[in-house]
Design a protein around this motif. Structure first.
Motif, PDB file in Angstrom:
ATOM      1  N   ALA A 189     -10.066   4.411 -18.631  1.00  0.00           N
ATOM      2  CA  ALA A 189      -8.913   4.210 -17.744  1.00  0.00           C
ATOM      3  C   ALA A 189      -7.752   3.587 -18.523  1.00  0.00           C
ATOM      4  CB  ALA A 189      -9.306   3.307 -16.579  1.00  0.00           C
ATOM      5  N   THR A 211       0.852  -1.191   0.000  1.00  0.00           N
ATOM      6  CA  THR A 211       0.000   0.000   0.000  1.00  0.00           C
ATOM      7  C   THR A 211       0.884   1.235   0.000  1.00  0.00           C
ATOM      8  OG1 THR A 211      -1.691  -1.191   1.213  1.00  0.00           O
ATOM      9  CG2 THR A 211      -1.835   1.207   1.271  1.00  0.00           C
ATOM     10  N   ILE A 259     -13.832   1.860 -17.555  1.00  0.00           N
ATOM     11  CA  ILE A 259     -12.730   0.905 -17.795  1.00  0.00           C
ATOM     12  C   ILE A 259     -11.992   1.242 -19.096  1.00  0.00           C
ATOM     13  CG2 ILE A 259     -12.068  -1.524 -17.950  1.00  0.00           C
ATOM     14  CD1 ILE A 259     -14.686  -2.242 -16.529  1.00  0.00           C
TER      15      ILE A 259
HETATM   16  C1  LIG Z   1     -20.210   0.061  -8.629  1.00  0.00           C
HETATM   17  C2  LIG Z   1     -19.439   0.462  -9.866  1.00  0.00           C
HETATM   18  C3  LIG Z   1     -19.831  -0.031 -11.121  1.00  0.00           C
HETATM   19  C4  LIG Z   1     -19.106   0.305 -12.276  1.00  0.00           C
HETATM   20  N1  LIG Z   1     -19.456  -0.240 -13.467  1.00  0.00           N
HETATM   21  C5  LIG Z   1     -18.718   0.005 -14.577  1.00  0.00           C
HETATM   22  C6  LIG Z   1     -19.007  -0.648 -15.807  1.00  0.00           C
HETATM   23  O1  LIG Z   1     -19.914  -1.476 -15.908  1.00  0.00           O
HETATM   24  N2  LIG Z   1     -18.229  -0.373 -16.891  1.00  0.00           N
HETATM   25  C7  LIG Z   1     -17.197   0.524 -16.823  1.00  0.00           C
HETATM   26  O2  LIG Z   1     -16.530   0.757 -17.844  1.00  0.00           O
HETATM   27  N3  LIG Z   1     -16.890   1.147 -15.658  1.00  0.00           N
HETATM   28  C8  LIG Z   1     -17.609   0.906 -14.543  1.00  0.00           C
HETATM   29  N4  LIG Z   1     -17.266   1.496 -13.353  1.00  0.00           N
HETATM   30  C9  LIG Z   1     -16.095   2.397 -13.316  1.00  0.00           C
HETATM   31  C10 LIG Z   1     -14.785   1.590 -13.331  1.00  0.00           C
HETATM   32  O3  LIG Z   1     -14.826   0.579 -12.360  1.00  0.00           O
HETATM   33  C11 LIG Z   1     -13.573   2.503 -13.066  1.00  0.00           C
HETATM   34  O4  LIG Z   1     -13.683   3.661 -13.844  1.00  0.00           O
HETATM   35  C12 LIG Z   1     -12.256   1.779 -13.383  1.00  0.00           C
HETATM   36  O5  LIG Z   1     -12.084   0.677 -12.541  1.00  0.00           O
HETATM   37  C13 LIG Z   1     -11.064   2.734 -13.231  1.00  0.00           C
HETATM   38  O6  LIG Z   1      -9.864   2.018 -13.349  1.00  0.00           O
HETATM   39  P1  LIG Z   1      -8.532   2.540 -12.613  1.00  0.00           P
HETATM   40  O7  LIG Z   1      -7.472   1.596 -12.957  1.00  0.00           O
HETATM   41  O8  LIG Z   1      -8.340   3.976 -12.904  1.00  0.00           O
HETATM   42  O9  LIG Z   1      -8.881   2.497 -11.057  1.00  0.00           O
HETATM   43  P2  LIG Z   1      -9.261   1.234 -10.150  1.00  0.00           P
HETATM   44  O10 LIG Z   1      -9.923   0.199 -10.950  1.00  0.00           O
HETATM   45  O11 LIG Z   1      -9.997   1.800  -8.977  1.00  0.00           O
HETATM   46  O12 LIG Z   1      -7.861   0.657  -9.709  1.00  0.00           O
HETATM   47  C14 LIG Z   1      -7.089   1.297  -8.729  1.00  0.00           C
HETATM   48  C15 LIG Z   1      -6.063   0.297  -8.212  1.00  0.00           C
HETATM   49  O13 LIG Z   1      -5.213   0.987  -7.300  1.00  0.00           O
HETATM   50  C16 LIG Z   1      -4.980   0.158  -6.183  1.00  0.00           C
HETATM   51  N5  LIG Z   1      -4.710   1.066  -5.054  1.00  0.00           N
HETATM   52  C17 LIG Z   1      -5.525   1.996  -4.517  1.00  0.00           C
HETATM   53  N6  LIG Z   1      -4.912   2.663  -3.536  1.00  0.00           N
HETATM   54  C18 LIG Z   1      -3.673   2.131  -3.449  1.00  0.00           C
HETATM   55  C19 LIG Z   1      -2.538   2.405  -2.627  1.00  0.00           C
HETATM   56  N7  LIG Z   1      -2.557   3.371  -1.677  1.00  0.00           N
HETATM   57  N8  LIG Z   1      -1.428   1.673  -2.799  1.00  0.00           N
HETATM   58  C20 LIG Z   1      -1.363   0.679  -3.752  1.00  0.00           C
HETATM   59  N9  LIG Z   1      -2.388   0.397  -4.554  1.00  0.00           N
HETATM   60  C21 LIG Z   1      -3.526   1.118  -4.408  1.00  0.00           C
HETATM   61  C22 LIG Z   1      -6.241  -0.670  -6.000  1.00  0.00           C
HETATM   62  O14 LIG Z   1      -5.946  -1.904  -5.351  1.00  0.00           O
HETATM   63  C23 LIG Z   1      -6.687  -0.877  -7.456  1.00  0.00           C
HETATM   64  O15 LIG Z   1      -6.187  -2.087  -7.990  1.00  0.00           O
HETATM   65  C24 LIG Z   1     -17.980   1.190 -12.176  1.00  0.00           C
HETATM   66  C25 LIG Z   1     -17.589   1.686 -10.920  1.00  0.00           C
HETATM   67  C26 LIG Z   1     -18.304   1.315  -9.778  1.00  0.00           C
HETATM   68  C27 LIG Z   1     -17.844   1.853  -8.433  1.00  0.00           C
END
Ligand SMILES: Cc1cc2nc3c(=O)[nH]c(=O)nc-3n(C[C@H](O)[C@H](O)[C@H](O)COP(=O)(O)OP(=O)(O)OC[C@H]3O[C@@H](n4cnc5c(N)ncnc54)[C@H](O)[C@@H]3O)c2cc1C
Length: 404
Positions: free
Chosen positions: A293, A121, A290
């Motif tokens: 991102a 973390t 997703i």
């Molecule tokens: C309920 C819900 C439903 C959704 N449905 C959809 C959908 O159907 N389709 C779609 O396209 N999007 C959907 N989304 C949005 C989508 O999930 C996000 O936009 C996407 O996951 C963003 O990806 P990311 O890699 O930026 O962040 P995240 O997926 O949030 O990944 C962040 C990563 O950082 C890690 N992390 C966090 N803090 C720390 C730390 N301090 N140290 C080390 N690691 C850390 C976590 O473990 C995680 O693996 C939904 C979101 C929610 C909440």
């Protein structure tokens, strides 16, 4: 690589957060030959509906075994319970992924491309001469310090990296989303394993929407809102009860914020840049994050690669510019759409009626599936605009009314 040996290395880049955004950024940097470390705290499945467009599956070579359901259309439900079917034409489909398998697969791919990995973390960022020093709490190995020339903050909507290293980015505007993963009910009036159902009803969400998404043997039933006093859990209880889905076994209950506006600044002008949810990159109105991102991860990796090659941190700012050039206008339009049509049930009723229109359906699916609109369809845009006005003035297409 053993976790204790990181101390001696200065990485070109450290990516904090191994979700779709960070894993894509690490993969791209490793493929380009840079030394990169991907850090993730692991241990928690990202709450997510898991719907992804074909463009994502194509661009990021997602193997078929990760697609747990192929959705052939959507059903949009108005406050009056009128339902509009939106079939996808030409054998197209929306892919559904389970994040408990999707995210680890992306992290493994980054490692196979040459990225080092650490489970920990992220807790602290500091500068030491010309490098950044990042502290990770790793459990068995205690606090591990990693040194790097550049840092990518891909740690999600509650980004610690943003708070600590890019304070000028400010706080994102977001909705809080909650869903229940249930054992999939049998196919029936209110559930189909190849259909996404979207409820535009104020009682289930006052400013967003509620959904039922199929995931093979499971289904996600969820909703979101920016209203602090609104009980998402009660809303999902009510929705399940109204649809006769209360008895399906609940596997998980979970929630997380969805940012709905790209932050004004993504980098600190020196060594840190944000991407994905940490940068606020989710489409308003739909909450689709997703694809954006992963694209953001790719664009940020390019900017960081340029900064490493030229030793010029100005390149970091190009990431936001490139992303907004591609999708800024669509995000703005979706922001207006949400602010206007999701305001009350009267407007939602008209919005759903509009979704019954063939031109609206063609453009909606095309924009979602391919992330671009074909230019020759400009006339269709004009027709849609005129129909929008017509619907608003009360000339609504006929809809089928069903119970539910
Ligand atoms: C309920 C819900 C439903 C959704 N449905 C959809 C959908 O159907 N389709 C779609 O396209 N999007 C959907 N989304 C949005 C989508 O999930 C996000 O936009 C996407 O996951 C963003 O990806 P990311 O890699 O930026 O962040 P995240 O997926 O949030 O990944 C962040 C990563 O950082 C890690 N992390 C966090 N803090 C720390 C730390 N301090 N140290 C080390 N690691 C850390 C976590 O473990 C995680 O693996 C939904 C979101 C929610 C909440």
């Amino acid at each position: 690589m053993q976790q204790d040996s990181f101390r001696d290395v200065i990485y070109d880049a450290v990516v904090i957060g191994g979700g779709p955004s960070g894993a894509t950024a690490a993969d791209q940097l490793a493929r380009a030959g840079f030394s990169v470390l991907l850090a993730d705290r692991e241990g928690r499945i990202k709450p997510c509906g898991g719907a992804v467009p074909p463009r994502l599956i194509r661009d990021y070579a997602i193997p078929d075994h990760l697609i747990v359901a192929k959705v052939k259309g959507a059903q949009i439900i108005a406050p009056s319970n009128k339902r509009v079917d939106m079939p996808i034409e030409n054998d197209g489909y929306v892919g559904m992924v389970d994040r408990e398998d999707f995210d680890p697969w992306l992290r493994d791919r980054a490692a196979a491309s040459g990225a080092d990995r650490i489970t920990g973390t992220f807790e602290h960022y500091a500068r030491e001469g010309s490098v950044s020093v990042l502290s990770f709490a790793t459990g068995a190995h205690g606090i591990v310090k990693i040194r790097s020339r550049f840092v990518i903050g891909a740690d999600g909507a509650n980004s610690t990296v943003a708070r600590m290293a890019v304070p000028r980015a400010g706080k994102p505007k977001y909705v809080f989303a909650y869903h229940e993963i249930v054992e999939a009910p049998p196919s029936g009036a209110h559930y189909h394993p190849e259909r996404c159902d979207v409820y535009y009803q104020g009682r289930f969400s006052p400013d967003f929407y509620a959904w039922i998404f199929p995931h093979g043997g499971k289904a996600s039933i969820g909703t979101g809102t920016a209203h602090k006093g609104f009980s998402l859990r009660s809303a999902i209880g009510d929705l399940r009860e109204a649809l006769g889905l209360s008895e399906c076994r609940t596997i998980r209950r979970e929630g997380a914020p969805i940012p709905l506006k790209p932050l004004k600044t993504w980098d600190n002008g020196r060594d840190v840049v944000l991407c994905g949810d940490a940068a606020g990159v989710v489409a308003p109105a739909s909450g689709e994050g997703i694809y954006y991102a992963m694209l953001c991860g790719e664009i940020v990796a390019r900017a960081v690669g340029e900064a490493i090659r030229t030793n010029d941190a100005h390149a970091l700012a190009s990431a936001r510019k490139s992303f907004m050039k591609l999708h800024g206008r669509v995000f703005m339009a979706l922001g207006f759409l949400q602010a206007f049509w999701y305001r009350n049930d009267w407007l939602r009723e008209k919005f759903v009626a509009m979704c019954g229109d063939k031109d609206v359906q063609t453009l909606t699916w095309q924009a979602y599936m391919d992330k671009e609109l074909v230019r020759r369809e400009k006339l269709a845009h004009l027709r849609v605009m005129l129909k929008d006005i017509g619907v608003f003035l009360g000339f609504t297409p006929k809809l089928e009314k069903r119970s539910g």
